[in-house]
Write a protein that holds these residues in place. Sequence first.
Motif, PDB file in Angstrom:
ATOM      1  N   VAL A 194     -12.820  11.634   0.150  1.00 62.50           N
ATOM      2  CA  VAL A 194     -11.378  11.809   0.017  1.00 62.50           C
ATOM      3  C   VAL A 194     -10.738  10.583   0.655  1.00 62.50           C
ATOM      4  O   VAL A 194     -11.238  10.062   1.651  1.00 62.50           O
ATOM      5  N   GLY A 195      -9.658  10.110   0.045  1.00 60.08           N
ATOM      6  CA  GLY A 195      -9.096   8.875   0.573  1.00 60.08           C
ATOM      7  C   GLY A 195      -7.632   8.675   0.258  1.00 60.08           C
ATOM      8  O   GLY A 195      -7.019   9.444  -0.498  1.00 60.08           O
ATOM      9  N   ILE A 196      -7.087   7.646   0.856  1.00 63.01           N
ATOM     10  CA  ILE A 196      -5.684   7.306   0.663  1.00 63.01           C
ATOM     11  C   ILE A 196      -5.513   5.792   0.702  1.00 63.01           C
ATOM     12  O   ILE A 196      -6.211   5.091   1.431  1.00 63.01           O
ATOM     13  N   ALA A 197      -4.600   5.298  -0.135  1.00 61.59           N
ATOM     14  CA  ALA A 197      -4.237   3.880  -0.139  1.00 61.59           C
ATOM     15  C   ALA A 197      -2.719   3.819  -0.120  1.00 61.59           C
ATOM     16  O   ALA A 197      -2.060   4.503  -0.917  1.00 61.59           O
ATOM     17  N   TYR A 198      -2.177   3.020   0.771  1.00 64.45           N
ATOM     18  CA  TYR A 198      -0.724   2.952   0.891  1.00 64.45           C
ATOM     19  C   TYR A 198      -0.255   1.499   0.856  1.00 64.45           C
ATOM     20  O   TYR A 198      -0.675   0.677   1.671  1.00 64.45           O
ATOM     21  N   ALA A 199       0.616   1.190  -0.103  1.00 66.36           N
ATOM     22  CA  ALA A 199       1.207  -0.146  -0.192  1.00 66.36           C
ATOM     23  C   ALA A 199       2.669  -0.028   0.221  1.00 66.36           C
ATOM     24  O   ALA A 199       3.434   0.701  -0.422  1.00 66.36           O
ATOM     25  N   TRP A 200       3.028  -0.701   1.318  1.00 67.87           N
ATOM     26  CA  TRP A 200       4.412  -0.634   1.760  1.00 67.87           C
ATOM     27  C   TRP A 200       5.299  -1.379   0.759  1.00 67.87           C
ATOM     28  O   TRP A 200       4.826  -2.062  -0.137  1.00 67.87           O
ATOM     29  N   ASP A 201       6.619  -1.239   0.918  1.00 69.41           N
ATOM     30  CA  ASP A 201       7.526  -1.869  -0.047  1.00 69.41           C
ATOM     31  C   ASP A 201       7.376  -3.389   0.015  1.00 69.41           C
ATOM     32  O   ASP A 201       7.499  -3.999   1.069  1.00 69.41           O
ATOM     33  N   GLN A 202       7.132  -3.970  -1.161  1.00 68.30           N
ATOM     34  CA  GLN A 202       6.916  -5.405  -1.318  1.00 68.30           C
ATOM     35  C   GLN A 202       7.615  -5.880  -2.594  1.00 68.30           C
ATOM     36  O   GLN A 202       7.885  -5.068  -3.495  1.00 68.30           O
ATOM     37  N   ASP A 203       7.898  -7.162  -2.679  1.00 62.70           N
ATOM     38  CA  ASP A 203       8.629  -7.702  -3.822  1.00 62.70           C
ATOM     39  C   ASP A 203       7.963  -7.344  -5.146  1.00 62.70           C
ATOM     40  O   ASP A 203       8.626  -6.961  -6.114  1.00 62.70           O
ATOM     41  N   SER A 204       6.629  -7.464  -5.204  1.00 59.24           N
ATOM     42  CA  SER A 204       5.916  -7.224  -6.452  1.00 59.24           C
ATOM     43  C   SER A 204       5.927  -5.753  -6.855  1.00 59.24           C
ATOM     44  O   SER A 204       5.602  -5.417  -7.994  1.00 59.24           O
ATOM     45  N   LEU A 205       6.313  -4.874  -5.919  1.00 56.24           N
ATOM     46  CA  LEU A 205       6.398  -3.445  -6.218  1.00 56.24           C
ATOM     47  C   LEU A 205       7.849  -3.017  -6.414  1.00 56.24           C
ATOM     48  O   LEU A 205       8.166  -1.825  -6.367  1.00 56.24           O
ATOM     49  N   GLY A 206       8.719  -3.998  -6.629  1.00 54.80           N
ATOM     50  CA  GLY A 206      10.129  -3.688  -6.823  1.00 54.80           C
ATOM     51  C   GLY A 206      10.783  -3.204  -5.547  1.00 54.80           C
ATOM     52  O   GLY A 206      11.713  -2.385  -5.588  1.00 54.80           O
ATOM     53  N   ASP A 207      10.299  -3.719  -4.403  1.00 56.03           N
ATOM     54  CA  ASP A 207      10.824  -3.321  -3.090  1.00 56.03           C
ATOM     55  C   ASP A 207      10.714  -1.816  -2.876  1.00 56.03           C
ATOM     56  O   ASP A 207      11.570  -1.199  -2.226  1.00 56.03           O
ATOM     57  N   ASP A 208       9.650  -1.239  -3.390  1.00 54.31           N
ATOM     58  CA  ASP A 208       9.386   0.187  -3.215  1.00 54.31           C
ATOM     59  C   ASP A 208       7.975   0.332  -2.655  1.00 54.31           C
ATOM     60  O   ASP A 208       7.164  -0.590  -2.766  1.00 54.31           O
ATOM     61  N   ASP A 209       7.669   1.473  -2.041  1.00 54.73           N
ATOM     62  CA  ASP A 209       6.317   1.677  -1.543  1.00 54.73           C
ATOM     63  C   ASP A 209       5.546   2.583  -2.499  1.00 54.73           C
ATOM     64  O   ASP A 209       6.134   3.265  -3.347  1.00 54.73           O
ATOM     65  N   ASN A 210       4.219   2.583  -2.361  1.00 56.40           N
ATOM     66  CA  ASN A 210       3.380   3.357  -3.262  1.00 56.40           C
ATOM     67  C   ASN A 210       2.232   3.973  -2.477  1.00 56.40           C
ATOM     68  O   ASN A 210       1.579   3.295  -1.667  1.00 56.40           O
ATOM     69  N   ILE A 211       1.992   5.256  -2.716  1.00 54.40           N
ATOM     70  CA  ILE A 211       0.879   5.932  -2.052  1.00 54.40           C
ATOM     71  C   ILE A 211      -0.044   6.527  -3.102  1.00 54.40           C
ATOM     72  O   ILE A 211       0.417   7.043  -4.134  1.00 54.40           O
ATOM     73  N   TYR A 212      -1.328   6.419  -2.857  1.00 58.57           N
ATOM     74  CA  TYR A 212      -2.328   6.957  -3.780  1.00 58.57           C
ATOM     75  C   TYR A 212      -3.338   7.768  -2.983  1.00 58.57           C
ATOM     76  O   TYR A 212      -3.925   7.252  -2.014  1.00 58.57           O
ATOM     77  N   VAL A 213      -3.528   9.028  -3.343  1.00 62.29           N
ATOM     78  CA  VAL A 213      -4.517   9.875  -2.684  1.00 62.29           C
ATOM     79  C   VAL A 213      -5.497  10.361  -3.735  1.00 62.29           C
ATOM     80  O   VAL A 213      -5.141  10.543  -4.895  1.00 62.29           O
TER      81      VAL A 213
END
Length: 297
Positions: A194-213
């Motif tokens: 079981v896992g999680i990946a978290y990308a904080w808000d960054q320019d390439s993500l449209g200044d939004d964050d993304n979480i994946y579980v």
Amino acid sequence: MLTSKRGLAATSVIAILAMSATPAFAGEGRAPDSQNDDGATETPAPVIDLTLASDGGDATKRDAQDVDLSRSNAVAGESGLTVSGNVALVTDYRFRGVSLSAGEPAVQGGIDVVHSSGFYVGAWASSIEDSAVYGTMELDLYGGWSGDISDGITLDAGLLYYTYPADSKGAAAGDYFEPYASIGTTLGPVGATVGIAYAWDQDSLGDDDNIYVYTDLQTAFPGTPLTLTGHVGYTDGPLAPPFLAGTADKTGWDWSVGASMTVLGGLTAGISYTDVGGPSIDDFTNDAFIGTLSYSF
């Protein structure tokens, strides 16, 4: 990569405390990842193997994705360092269920350097659909630590950097960072992660964050070269399949089931079926069968 990339919908607190990685892209409606199993390169277990992870499992790209110590070759006995590598040909590069190669075949490969302490660094690359923002290649650079934290339980945590060195803009327009963590164990004959990946808000993500579980399951048939795998992932953010497909929904599921078989030595052949929630777009978010031929050394 160890490919972090990464899949389940956190059905428990434990699922949210873990992760993996494996390969992908962000920004402008494209997804970033990674080990994970829709026919790419990275398989989960207490340790993720990037060579079975380009589906989006993240895998763990890394679809997590990751270091397989059993295949490592000692490069400096007393230094405690080992090195391993892998190359693969997939019929479609899927990252968390979304095609990054426009439904076309992709060539992939990676290398990992691991210390006996559990610390590692590595790189994983794949050909992708040609575009002005991402170019024709994805390169994942990562580093982290993997090891037993208690009897029968393995932790893998690190930081993955998705970069696209062949983009025509000559800038990091699509690049982004994604920390990841995963916990692996065995449940009888089944390996579970079981896992999680978290990308904080960054320019390439449209200044939004993304979480994946996500969660990955794997079991081998004793006395045979056959291994079965299963993957379920959930995204909340701009990399969600429905949002990438053009809707306003920034949440979505992806899942896959597959089978792989050792053909000869480090040569493995596999097939998997993958699908995502939301609109079905041919060669992008449609369901598909993915074939993989990989070699680990």
